[in-house]
Motif scaffolding. Sequence first.
Motif, mmCIF file in Angstrom:
data_model
loop_
_atom_site.group_PDB
_atom_site.id
_atom_site.type_symbol
_atom_site.label_atom_id
_atom_site.label_comp_id
_atom_site.label_asym_id
_atom_site.label_seq_id
_atom_site.Cartn_x
_atom_site.Cartn_y
_atom_site.Cartn_z
ATOM 1 N N GLU A 25 0.854 -1.116 0.000
ATOM 2 C CA GLU A 25 0.000 0.000 0.000
ATOM 3 C C GLU A 25 0.853 1.114 0.000
ATOM 4 O O GLU A 25 1.936 0.990 0.536
ATOM 5 C CB GLU A 25 -0.766 -0.135 1.198
ATOM 6 C CG GLU A 25 -1.152 1.013 1.681
ATOM 7 C CD GLU A 25 -2.021 1.163 2.596
ATOM 8 O OE1 GLU A 25 -1.791 0.920 3.356
ATOM 9 O OE2 GLU A 25 -2.801 1.652 2.505
ATOM 10 N N ASP A 28 -3.298 11.320 1.178
ATOM 11 C CA ASP A 28 -3.865 10.555 0.062
ATOM 12 C C ASP A 28 -5.392 10.550 0.115
ATOM 13 O O ASP A 28 -6.005 10.785 1.167
ATOM 14 C CB ASP A 28 -3.315 9.119 0.031
ATOM 15 C CG ASP A 28 -3.619 8.329 1.293
ATOM 16 O OD1 ASP A 28 -4.809 8.125 1.621
ATOM 17 O OD2 ASP A 28 -2.659 7.895 1.952
ATOM 18 N N TYR A 29 -5.941 10.308 -1.052
ATOM 19 C CA TYR A 29 -7.404 10.225 -1.204
ATOM 20 C C TYR A 29 -7.699 9.126 -2.212
ATOM 21 O O TYR A 29 -7.056 9.053 -3.262
ATOM 22 C CB TYR A 29 -7.967 11.558 -1.714
ATOM 23 C CG TYR A 29 -9.437 11.494 -2.069
ATOM 24 C CD1 TYR A 29 -10.422 11.675 -1.098
ATOM 25 C CD2 TYR A 29 -9.847 11.235 -3.379
ATOM 26 C CE1 TYR A 29 -11.765 11.608 -1.425
ATOM 27 C CE2 TYR A 29 -11.193 11.160 -3.710
ATOM 28 C CZ TYR A 29 -12.144 11.348 -2.722
ATOM 29 O OH TYR A 29 -13.477 11.267 -3.045
ATOM 30 N N GLU A 30 -8.611 8.242 -1.888
ATOM 31 C CA GLU A 30 -8.927 7.207 -2.870
ATOM 32 C C GLU A 30 -10.391 6.787 -2.807
ATOM 33 O O GLU A 30 -11.013 6.777 -1.747
ATOM 34 C CB GLU A 30 -8.032 5.981 -2.711
ATOM 35 C CG GLU A 30 -8.220 5.193 -1.438
ATOM 36 C CD GLU A 30 -7.316 3.960 -1.393
ATOM 37 O OE1 GLU A 30 -7.310 3.173 -2.360
ATOM 38 O OE2 GLU A 30 -6.628 3.787 -0.381
ATOM 39 N N ARG A 62 -12.799 3.772 -5.282
ATOM 40 C CA ARG A 62 -12.466 2.524 -5.972
ATOM 41 C C ARG A 62 -12.116 2.777 -7.433
ATOM 42 O O ARG A 62 -11.763 1.837 -8.140
ATOM 43 C CB ARG A 62 -13.616 1.529 -5.831
ATOM 44 C CG ARG A 62 -13.715 1.017 -4.382
ATOM 45 C CD ARG A 62 -15.036 0.361 -4.112
ATOM 46 N NE ARG A 62 -15.206 -0.841 -4.879
ATOM 47 C CZ ARG A 62 -16.384 -1.315 -5.260
ATOM 48 N NH1 ARG A 62 -17.491 -0.664 -4.945
ATOM 49 N NH2 ARG A 62 -16.473 -2.435 -5.937
ATOM 50 N N TYR A 68 -7.366 7.564 -7.445
ATOM 51 C CA TYR A 68 -6.420 7.566 -6.339
ATOM 52 C C TYR A 68 -5.471 8.737 -6.517
ATOM 53 O O TYR A 68 -5.009 9.004 -7.637
ATOM 54 C CB TYR A 68 -5.634 6.251 -6.328
ATOM 55 C CG TYR A 68 -4.455 6.239 -5.393
ATOM 56 C CD1 TYR A 68 -4.635 6.073 -4.026
ATOM 57 C CD2 TYR A 68 -3.156 6.396 -5.866
ATOM 58 C CE1 TYR A 68 -3.554 6.075 -3.160
ATOM 59 C CE2 TYR A 68 -2.063 6.392 -5.007
ATOM 60 C CZ TYR A 68 -2.272 6.226 -3.662
ATOM 61 O OH TYR A 68 -1.201 6.237 -2.802
ATOM 62 N N SER A 118 -2.137 10.720 -4.318
ATOM 63 C CA SER A 118 -1.333 10.846 -3.103
ATOM 64 C C SER A 118 -0.155 11.784 -3.359
ATOM 65 O O SER A 118 0.353 11.884 -4.476
ATOM 66 C CB SER A 118 -0.827 9.485 -2.633
ATOM 67 O OG SER A 118 0.262 9.052 -3.403
ATOM 68 N N TRP A 126 -4.803 -0.821 -11.552
ATOM 69 C CA TRP A 126 -4.725 0.637 -11.580
ATOM 70 C C TRP A 126 -3.674 1.089 -12.590
ATOM 71 O O TRP A 126 -2.614 0.460 -12.715
ATOM 72 C CB TRP A 126 -4.316 1.188 -10.198
ATOM 73 C CG TRP A 126 -5.388 1.089 -9.163
ATOM 74 C CD1 TRP A 126 -5.719 -0.012 -8.422
ATOM 75 C CD2 TRP A 126 -6.289 2.111 -8.753
ATOM 76 N NE1 TRP A 126 -6.766 0.272 -7.578
ATOM 77 C CE2 TRP A 126 -7.123 1.573 -7.764
ATOM 78 C CE3 TRP A 126 -6.462 3.447 -9.128
ATOM 79 C CZ2 TRP A 126 -8.124 2.324 -7.150
ATOM 80 C CZ3 TRP A 126 -7.457 4.194 -8.505
ATOM 81 C CH2 TRP A 126 -8.276 3.629 -7.529
ATOM 82 N N CYS A 167 -10.786 -0.398 -0.571
ATOM 83 C CA CYS A 167 -9.659 -1.153 -1.102
ATOM 84 C C CYS A 167 -9.552 -2.504 -0.413
ATOM 85 O O CYS A 167 -9.482 -2.571 0.825
ATOM 86 C CB CYS A 167 -8.409 -0.308 -0.890
ATOM 87 S SG CYS A 167 -6.894 -1.191 -0.815
#
Lengths: 217, 107
Positions: free
Chosen positions: A21, A124-126, A128, A131, A133, A168, B30
């Motif tokens: 991650e 960070d921001y995500e 699904r 994303y 960061s 991704w 996630c």
Amino acid sequence: MNLFRIAFAGCVLAGAGTLAEAKPIAFSHGTTVMAEYGAGTMTEAQVFYAPKYFLSLGGGHLELESDIDHRRREITYARANYLVKRWNLEDAQANVFVWGGAGQAYVSELDEHQFAANAGAQIDYETRRIYASLKTDLQRADAFSHRTDTLQLGLAPYKHDFDSLATWFVLQGRQYTGGIHDGTEWALLLRLFKRGAWIEAGVTDEGKLQAMAMVNF
Amino acid sequence: MRKLIFCTLALLTGVANAGTIEMKVYGLVCGFCAQGIEKTLRKNPATSDVVVSLEHKLVAISTHEGQDIPDAELTRALTDSGYDVKGIERTRRSLDQIRAELRQEKK
């Protein structure tokens, strides 16, 4: 020093062997093993254990090599990562992390080891599908001060779920201070992860390999 | 009188011992991150199985026969994993049913 590095490399390989991650803290009571190869200018391996979801402790080994004059730093450090703030939204998550640590650095042009301090932060921001960061990491010793700033923007072609493979496409921009690299190094990456295993690879705008592997268990 | 008390207790605990607990959780974006939730919940001796659905923000667990996990304990487990619990519900759906429904949706 060599013994520590061999043991550390052994931990990395052992972790990769049991699973394979990009957050500095995975989950409470989780162990994160990460290795990154950054286009020849930066190579880093880390192992962290999180006693709490907001705190992880561990260490790493970072090698920086200037692609301008080939000065090299080999920094081995102990570090604590702290989750300052997390926003759990209905379809998104955002985080602010900070970290700090200390260790020893080999400075090639002086052929000597020096005490080194380390500090950094990540936001960070995500969701699904998207994303983003921004990470900054400062390594400092008497002989040098290097900051590495990394921006990542990711797009997922589909929404993955818990048991399915996540894919991704990530655009990465990275800048080094202190004469490691001139200008911004851009890279296009393909990131794949499923459950505890994460792997990403791509090329920089100079055609060099950029890759990372990580496992959480 | 004893029978009446017994029946009342059985009715009250029957709801709690439904066997499947479904939780709505925010921040589940996630699978890589959500594995911490599964790992934590599986450690509970009352847990027999866990299903996580990012699409439905769902964490569902089944408990062993006659066992239950109090809401406060579940909330603490999820909060200590770094997530926010928005609702806890005991349902009659089995985890196999939930899995089948999730599979059906993907088709």
